[in-house]
Structures are given as structure tokens and as C-alpha cells.
Design an enzyme around this catalytic site. Sequence first.
Site, PDB file in Angstrom:
ATOM      1  N   SER A  73     -33.348 -21.234  39.375  1.00 33.69           N
ATOM      2  CA  SER A  73     -34.184 -21.391  40.562  1.00 33.69           C
ATOM      3  C   SER A  73     -35.190 -20.252  40.657  1.00 33.69           C
ATOM      4  O   SER A  73     -34.927 -19.135  40.190  1.00 33.69           O
ATOM      5  CB  SER A  73     -33.257 -21.377  41.776  1.00 33.69           C
ATOM      6  OG  SER A  73     -33.969 -21.158  42.957  1.00 33.69           O
TER       7      SER A  73
ATOM      8  N   TYR B 132     -26.180 -17.728  47.730  1.00 30.72           N
ATOM      9  CA  TYR B 132     -26.572 -18.807  46.815  1.00 30.72           C
ATOM     10  C   TYR B 132     -27.488 -18.271  45.714  1.00 30.72           C
ATOM     11  O   TYR B 132     -27.293 -18.527  44.532  1.00 30.72           O
ATOM     12  CB  TYR B 132     -27.302 -19.944  47.570  1.00 30.72           C
ATOM     13  CG  TYR B 132     -28.045 -20.848  46.622  1.00 30.72           C
ATOM     14  CD1 TYR B 132     -27.360 -21.770  45.843  1.00 30.72           C
ATOM     15  CD2 TYR B 132     -29.442 -20.728  46.442  1.00 30.72           C
ATOM     16  CE1 TYR B 132     -28.034 -22.562  44.921  1.00 30.72           C
ATOM     17  CE2 TYR B 132     -30.109 -21.520  45.528  1.00 30.72           C
ATOM     18  CZ  TYR B 132     -29.404 -22.439  44.768  1.00 30.72           C
ATOM     19  OH  TYR B 132     -30.066 -23.204  43.841  1.00 30.72           O
TER      20      TYR B 132
ATOM     21  N   LYS C 211     -27.270 -17.932  41.232  1.00 29.25           N
ATOM     22  CA  LYS C 211     -28.224 -18.321  40.178  1.00 29.25           C
ATOM     23  C   LYS C 211     -28.586 -17.101  39.342  1.00 29.25           C
ATOM     24  O   LYS C 211     -28.668 -17.154  38.116  1.00 29.25           O
ATOM     25  CB  LYS C 211     -29.484 -18.932  40.802  1.00 29.25           C
ATOM     26  CG  LYS C 211     -29.237 -20.263  41.457  1.00 29.25           C
ATOM     27  CD  LYS C 211     -28.867 -21.323  40.437  1.00 29.25           C
ATOM     28  CE  LYS C 211     -28.062 -22.452  41.014  1.00 29.25           C
ATOM     29  NZ  LYS C 211     -27.517 -23.376  40.043  1.00 29.25           N
TER      30      LYS C 211
HETATM   31  P1  NAD Z   1     -27.020 -31.714  44.704  1.00 30.70           P
HETATM   32  O1  NAD Z   1     -26.019 -31.091  45.609  1.00 30.70           O
HETATM   33  O2  NAD Z   1     -27.748 -32.900  45.191  1.00 30.70           O
HETATM   34  O3  NAD Z   1     -26.305 -32.109  43.324  1.00 30.70           O
HETATM   35  C1  NAD Z   1     -25.226 -31.398  42.801  1.00 30.70           C
HETATM   36  C2  NAD Z   1     -24.171 -32.410  42.365  1.00 30.70           C
HETATM   37  O4  NAD Z   1     -23.069 -31.693  41.793  1.00 30.70           O
HETATM   38  C3  NAD Z   1     -23.628 -33.225  43.524  1.00 30.70           C
HETATM   39  O5  NAD Z   1     -23.725 -34.602  43.235  1.00 30.70           O
HETATM   40  C4  NAD Z   1     -22.171 -32.770  43.662  1.00 30.70           C
HETATM   41  O6  NAD Z   1     -21.323 -33.838  44.024  1.00 30.70           O
HETATM   42  C5  NAD Z   1     -21.867 -32.239  42.261  1.00 30.70           C
HETATM   43  N1  NAD Z   1     -20.878 -31.158  42.253  1.00 30.70           N
HETATM   44  C6  NAD Z   1     -20.952 -29.956  42.893  1.00 30.70           C
HETATM   45  N2  NAD Z   1     -19.877 -29.222  42.615  1.00 30.70           N
HETATM   46  C7  NAD Z   1     -19.079 -29.952  41.784  1.00 30.70           C
HETATM   47  C8  NAD Z   1     -17.847 -29.720  41.142  1.00 30.70           C
HETATM   48  N3  NAD Z   1     -17.154 -28.600  41.310  1.00 30.70           N
HETATM   49  N4  NAD Z   1     -17.347 -30.682  40.340  1.00 30.70           N
HETATM   50  C9  NAD Z   1     -18.030 -31.840  40.159  1.00 30.70           C
HETATM   51  N5  NAD Z   1     -19.198 -32.118  40.731  1.00 30.70           N
HETATM   52  C10 NAD Z   1     -19.722 -31.186  41.546  1.00 30.70           C
HETATM   53  O7  NAD Z   1     -28.017 -30.563  44.247  1.00 30.70           O
HETATM   54  P2  NAD Z   1     -29.442 -30.686  43.541  1.00 30.70           P
HETATM   55  O8  NAD Z   1     -30.495 -30.479  44.554  1.00 30.70           O
HETATM   56  O9  NAD Z   1     -29.479 -31.905  42.697  1.00 30.70           O
HETATM   57  O10 NAD Z   1     -29.407 -29.389  42.636  1.00 30.70           O
HETATM   58  C11 NAD Z   1     -28.930 -29.444  41.299  1.00 30.70           C
HETATM   59  C12 NAD Z   1     -28.922 -28.048  40.720  1.00 30.70           C
HETATM   60  O11 NAD Z   1     -30.232 -27.518  40.777  1.00 30.70           O
HETATM   61  C13 NAD Z   1     -28.029 -27.066  41.462  1.00 30.70           C
HETATM   62  O12 NAD Z   1     -27.451 -26.196  40.504  1.00 30.70           O
HETATM   63  C14 NAD Z   1     -29.000 -26.302  42.346  1.00 30.70           C
HETATM   64  O13 NAD Z   1     -28.530 -25.018  42.634  1.00 30.70           O
HETATM   65  C15 NAD Z   1     -30.231 -26.262  41.443  1.00 30.70           C
HETATM   66  N6  NAD Z   1     -31.492 -26.109  42.184  1.00 30.70           N
HETATM   67  C16 NAD Z   1     -31.809 -27.007  43.167  1.00 30.70           C
HETATM   68  C17 NAD Z   1     -33.017 -26.860  43.871  1.00 30.70           C
HETATM   69  C18 NAD Z   1     -33.373 -27.798  44.984  1.00 30.70           C
HETATM   70  O14 NAD Z   1     -34.281 -27.461  45.755  1.00 30.70           O
HETATM   71  N7  NAD Z   1     -32.750 -28.972  45.112  1.00 30.70           N
HETATM   72  C19 NAD Z   1     -33.898 -25.818  43.527  1.00 30.70           C
HETATM   73  C20 NAD Z   1     -33.545 -24.933  42.515  1.00 30.70           C
HETATM   74  C21 NAD Z   1     -32.326 -25.101  41.843  1.00 30.70           C
HETATM   75  C1  WQD Z   2     -40.218 -24.152  52.416  1.00 27.61           C
HETATM   76  C2  WQD Z   2     -41.174 -23.545  53.450  1.00 27.61           C
HETATM   77  C3  WQD Z   2     -40.065 -22.389  55.265  1.00 27.61           C
HETATM   78  C4  WQD Z   2     -38.147 -25.823  57.105  1.00 27.61           C
HETATM   79  C5  WQD Z   2     -35.464 -23.245  48.934  1.00 27.61           C
HETATM   80  C6  WQD Z   2     -34.492 -22.222  48.381  1.00 27.61           C
HETATM   81  C7  WQD Z   2     -34.847 -21.912  46.940  1.00 27.61           C
HETATM   82  C8  WQD Z   2     -34.909 -23.198  46.116  1.00 27.61           C
HETATM   83  C9  WQD Z   2     -35.866 -24.158  46.709  1.00 27.61           C
HETATM   84  C10 WQD Z   2     -32.674 -23.721  45.307  1.00 27.61           C
HETATM   85  C11 WQD Z   2     -40.733 -22.145  53.913  1.00 27.61           C
HETATM   86  C12 WQD Z   2     -40.817 -23.590  55.767  1.00 27.61           C
HETATM   87  C13 WQD Z   2     -38.886 -25.024  56.252  1.00 27.61           C
HETATM   88  C14 WQD Z   2     -38.593 -26.011  58.444  1.00 27.61           C
HETATM   89  C15 WQD Z   2     -40.481 -24.601  57.976  1.00 27.61           C
HETATM   90  N1  WQD Z   2     -33.638 -23.895  46.123  1.00 27.61           N
HETATM   91  N2  WQD Z   2     -40.025 -24.428  56.679  1.00 27.61           N
HETATM   92  N3  WQD Z   2     -39.738 -25.400  58.806  1.00 27.61           N
HETATM   93  O1  WQD Z   2     -36.931 -21.722  51.226  1.00 27.61           O
HETATM   94  O2  WQD Z   2     -39.010 -22.220  49.832  1.00 27.61           O
HETATM   95  O3  WQD Z   2     -36.781 -22.688  48.925  1.00 27.61           O
HETATM   96  O4  WQD Z   2     -35.486 -24.408  48.098  1.00 27.61           O
HETATM   97  O5  WQD Z   2     -32.555 -22.982  44.401  1.00 27.61           O
HETATM   98  O6  WQD Z   2     -33.854 -21.057  46.468  1.00 27.61           O
HETATM   99  O7  WQD Z   2     -34.578 -21.052  49.195  1.00 27.61           O
HETATM  100  O8  WQD Z   2     -37.642 -24.121  50.720  1.00 27.61           O
HETATM  101  O9  WQD Z   2     -37.928 -26.211  52.004  1.00 27.61           O
HETATM  102  O10 WQD Z   2     -36.436 -24.409  52.949  1.00 27.61           O
HETATM  103  O11 WQD Z   2     -38.881 -24.031  52.900  1.00 27.61           O
HETATM  104  O12 WQD Z   2     -41.506 -24.062  58.358  1.00 27.61           O
HETATM  105  O13 WQD Z   2     -37.957 -26.682  59.250  1.00 27.61           O
HETATM  106  O14 WQD Z   2     -41.116 -24.371  54.638  1.00 27.61           O
HETATM  107  O15 WQD Z   2     -40.191 -21.312  56.139  1.00 27.61           O
HETATM  108  O16 WQD Z   2     -41.883 -21.393  54.101  1.00 27.61           O
HETATM  109  P1  WQD Z   2     -37.630 -22.568  50.260  1.00 27.61           P
HETATM  110  P2  WQD Z   2     -37.645 -24.761  52.168  1.00 27.61           P
END
Ligand code: NAD
Ligand code: WQD
Length: 336
Positions: free
Chosen positions: A125, A150, A154
Amino acid sequence: MKHVLVTGGIGYIGSHTVVSLVEQGFHPVVVDDLRNSSPTILTAVGKLSNDLFTHISVDICDYKALKRVLSPFSLDAVIHFAAYKSVRESFDIPLHYYQNNLTGLMNVLELCQTFKIRKFVFSSSCTVYGSPNERQVFENTPKQLPESPYGFTKWMGEQILADFHRNPTPFQTICLRYFNPIGAHPSGLIGELSVGIPNNLVPYITQTAAGIRKHLTIFGNNYPTPDGTCIRDFIHVCDVADAHVSALKHVGTKPLEAFNIGTGKGTSVLDLVQTFMAVSGLDVPYRYGERRSGDVAEIFANVEKSKHELGWEAQRTLEQALRDAWNWEQRLQQHD
Ligand code: NAD
Ligand code: WQD
């Protein structure tokens, strides 16, 4: 390469990736116990991929079970998504986050050693950049300590992988550092499931447009940006999914590499809200509120390395992503 283990493959990004993998001729072996997904999403992934994948429901933190269920398969690579992902929740239950995200990763790495799986793609991330000094971050921008438990999972995940690579090993890893994935599959069949009040901007906007929330609060309008609101790199989830297919094709040229997965373009929160209103034709009532603690004013990706070395770049527009997000929200409401 054909059989790919996809942990967390029924989650938000995982489900879109499984569909892309099948389209590209891979056979995903998905391990997901659906703790943050649902049988409906599982069925929808089946529909979109002609059921050309295998799903096994098991907890990746249970190493014995994981090894047992996967021993019949000959796996060529792993994409490791399974983890908890809520920044806010990670402050309340940090041990659950460290336990699931780090034990899960270490178990999957152990499994790779046992089964001699040599290719690994890790869901990282942009949070590993912390509060960077530069607005646009490169893969070699120094990492900083993240703001949340969190984020630390990562950061430490990448460190575990770096330590794993300290000794010569035939193992090859790509860390994909996603920026802000948004939107949903254009079919409207899969997308992000938000439990309770969404933390993230786009689900909050779509729920406000749907009348579930009264108004959106924009966290801060006095940042040093042109309109005073924060700037992020919002990327269509289908583009993020495609990056995994490119990563699988590329993994192996270097032992350990990181790639930014963003569009390379910063969009302000206010711009995004206005674009949503324009594409949906709906009004989203919003107010300005206090800054949210831990938010950086501006961060977006430099994507030159991903373009040139992975051969991947985002194809979809912000408008498309927001249209697909709204389409998904409407489908969700129909099924509630
Ligand atoms: P998500 O929660 O939708 O998907 C994760 C999946 O993993 C879920 O379906 C959950 O059931 C499964 N899971 C979790 N723990 C488990 C376990 N112990 N055993 C089996 N299954 C398990 O999340 P996402 O948004 O699809 O994110 C996927 C990955 O990407 C994560 O590692 C997250 O940290 C990373 N990531 C997400 C974002 C984002 O904004 N969505 C941004 C950066 C990184
Ligand atoms: C985006 C912008 C808020 C909600 C997160 C994780 C990051 C990565 C991606 C996993 C910010 C603003 C939000 C609201 C708002 N995930 N906001 N009102 O924080 O950039 O990133 O997701 O790895 O680690 O931190 O995403 O969608 O929460 O916010 O004004 O009700 O929207 O302040 O500027 P963020 P976000």
C-alpha cells in the site's frame, strides 16, 4: 504458469483480479474464508469467470489446514491479498491486525518454501510512504513509519519479504503498492462491501447519493492544495486487478521489487465529489469538517517504473470508476 494461489480472492480487489486472471488463461486457486466477503460475491465471481477457478474456504492463519487443502494442487505462483484493511479499526483491535496480516503472510511464505512455489505477489500500500516530503512518490522514495497499526502491517510485511530475500533464494517477489482503489466491475456484479459507516471516501459518497447518509463531511479545506482539500491518486479497481496479471507475467526478472499502482495523477477530494455529481446527475450534500488525524495533504504515484518494467498502466478514467461505483451501489440497494 497456470495455477495461481490467490489468498483473499473473494474480497474487493481479489475478486476483480480472479476475473482478470481467468480472462488471461490462468486457473486461480482461491483461499478465502469469506470473513470480509459473502457467498453472493463468490457466486458472482463464478458467473463472471465461467466458474473457471477453485475456491477453498480456510483460514490462512491455520497453517496445518492451509497445507492440507493445498497439497493436491501444483501451484506456480501466489498472489497474497488476504488481510484486514481498515485503518480506523486497526487502532481499536491492533492485535487482530498484527495476528491476521503478519501470521497470514508468514504462513503463506512457509507454504511457498514447503511446496517450492517461487513467485509471489504481495498486496502492499502507499501507506508505506507515511507522510512523504514529496507530493509525488517514486518506488525509491524513502519509506516512513506509517500512521496506523494497519499501515505497520504493510510496512512490516515488506520488511519480512526483504529479510526473506537476504539469503540467496530462487524465490521472486513483487510488492504492489496500491494507491486508492475505487469503483467496481462494470457488470455491477462485484464491488466493495462496506460494513457499517464507510471510512473511505467513495463508498461514503455513493451511500450519501443513495440517501443512506445525510451528507458527506469533507475532512479539511485548509490544506496547502489548490482547493484546500486533500489530493489522492484514485484508481479503478479493474486497473488494479490487471496490474496483478502483469506482475505475474513479469515476476522473476529480479528477486524483490516494488511497483506503484496508481494513475500518476492527483485528484482533490472536492474534484472527486464534483465529478461524481456530474456523472451520476445526483446531488451529494457535503459540508466541510475538521481535518482527519493521520491524513497527508497530498500523495500520488509516479508510475513510470510500472509502465516501463511491468508493461502496465491504468486504462480507465475517474469518470468510469465513479459511474461503476454508483452502478454497484444501486445494485447493492436492490438486493438489500
Ligand atoms: P477485502 O477485505 O475486501 O479482501 C480481503 C479478503 O481476504 C476478504 O475476502 C477476506 O474474507 C479474506 N481474508 C482475510 N483474512 C483471511 C484469513 N485469515 N483467511 C482467509 N481469508 C481471509 O480487502 P481488499 O480491499 O480487497 O484488499 C486486499 C488487499 O489489498 C489487502 O491486503 C489490503 O490490505 C490491500 N490494500 C487494499 C487497499 C484498498 O484500498 N482496498 C489499498 C492498499 C492495499
Ligand atoms: C481519501 C480522502 C480523506 C472520507 C486509505 C488508507 C490507505 C490505503 C488506501 C490500504 C482523504 C477524505 C474520506 C470522508 C473525506 N488503503 N475523506 N470524507 O485515507 O487516502 O487511504 O485507503 O492500504 O492506507 O489510509 O483513503 O478514502 O479514507 O480518504 O473527506 O468521509 O478523502 O480525508 O483525504 P486514504 P480514504
